[in-house]
Design a protein around this motif. Sequence first.
Motif, PDB file in Angstrom:
ATOM      1  N   GLU A 117       0.839  -1.202   0.000  1.00 45.37           N
ATOM      2  CA  GLU A 117       0.000   0.000   0.000  1.00 45.37           C
ATOM      3  C   GLU A 117       0.873   1.252   0.000  1.00 45.37           C
ATOM      4  OE1 GLU A 117      -2.417  -1.046   3.447  1.00 45.37           O
ATOM      5  OE2 GLU A 117      -4.178  -0.767   2.165  1.00 45.37           O
ATOM      6  N   GLU A 119      -6.212   6.476  -2.746  1.00 42.48           N
ATOM      7  CA  GLU A 119      -6.964   5.517  -1.935  1.00 42.48           C
ATOM      8  C   GLU A 119      -6.033   4.683  -1.059  1.00 42.48           C
ATOM      9  OE1 GLU A 119     -10.235   5.141  -1.291  1.00 42.48           O
ATOM     10  OE2 GLU A 119     -10.383   7.007  -2.429  1.00 42.48           O
ATOM     11  N   GLN A 147      -6.222   4.594   2.997  1.00 39.25           N
ATOM     12  CA  GLN A 147      -6.333   3.334   3.737  1.00 39.25           C
ATOM     13  C   GLN A 147      -5.216   3.205   4.774  1.00 39.25           C
ATOM     14  OE1 GLN A 147      -6.415   0.199   0.846  1.00 39.25           O
ATOM     15  NE2 GLN A 147      -8.504   0.663   0.182  1.00 39.25           N
ATOM     16  N   ARG A 159      -5.900   5.750   7.614  1.00 37.13           N
ATOM     17  CA  ARG A 159      -7.049   5.347   8.453  1.00 37.13           C
ATOM     18  C   ARG A 159      -6.689   4.173   9.360  1.00 37.13           C
ATOM     19  NH1 ARG A 159     -11.982   6.253   4.363  1.00 37.13           N
ATOM     20  NH2 ARG A 159     -12.244   8.460   4.799  1.00 37.13           N
ATOM     21  N   ARG A 160      -5.870   3.269   8.873  1.00 39.13           N
ATOM     22  CA  ARG A 160      -5.454   2.122   9.681  1.00 39.13           C
ATOM     23  C   ARG A 160      -4.635   2.575  10.888  1.00 39.13           C
ATOM     24  NH1 ARG A 160      -1.966  -1.721   6.534  1.00 39.13           N
ATOM     25  NH2 ARG A 160      -3.806  -1.795   5.226  1.00 39.13           N
TER      26      ARG A 160
END
Length: 179
Positions: free
Chosen positions: A4, A14, A18, A21-22
């Motif tokens: 990622e 995106e 992600q 946010r994690r």
Amino acid sequence: MEQEVKRAQQGDREAFIQLFRRLEPELYSLAKSIVGRDEDCADALQETTLKAYKGITGLRNTAYFKTWLIRILINECNQVLRMRKRTVVMAELPEQTETRGNLTHFVNSRQQDLREAVENLDESLRLVIHLFYYQDLPIKQIASVLKLSEGAVKARLHRARGVLAKQMDWKGESAIEST
């Protein structure tokens, strides 16, 4: 996570969202331990997000993304604290409720005492305690984030534990004497 990070480095928004946010709950918790107030945490997180998004292409080793992000956040929190020193802030008084003879209250009270004791530590000790116990970072990563030797991190952990132990014993004795 490394895949990622690589996608985010290539411009995939995106993937960056992600990743962020994690890690956001951990980052918020760290910011809260440094700056204390929710609005300051939000400011520090927002600035961290912007700087990380703009600078992610410069991250050489994707395995150190979390460490890199934590370092940015610490710098932003320190900036918030510097700005706060320039303004006059009215003290907020915590609400206190008293319930005696309740084991749950005693446990919650001891946890609150410990949280307060951690928050009252010198910043260098508080940061090490928070990164080690609340963020579960190994000593090597803490050393990297704070730009210290591993020995210095271990020494700060030892010193902080000693201070906390003394504070917690003192509070316990005063509570017994006052009953």
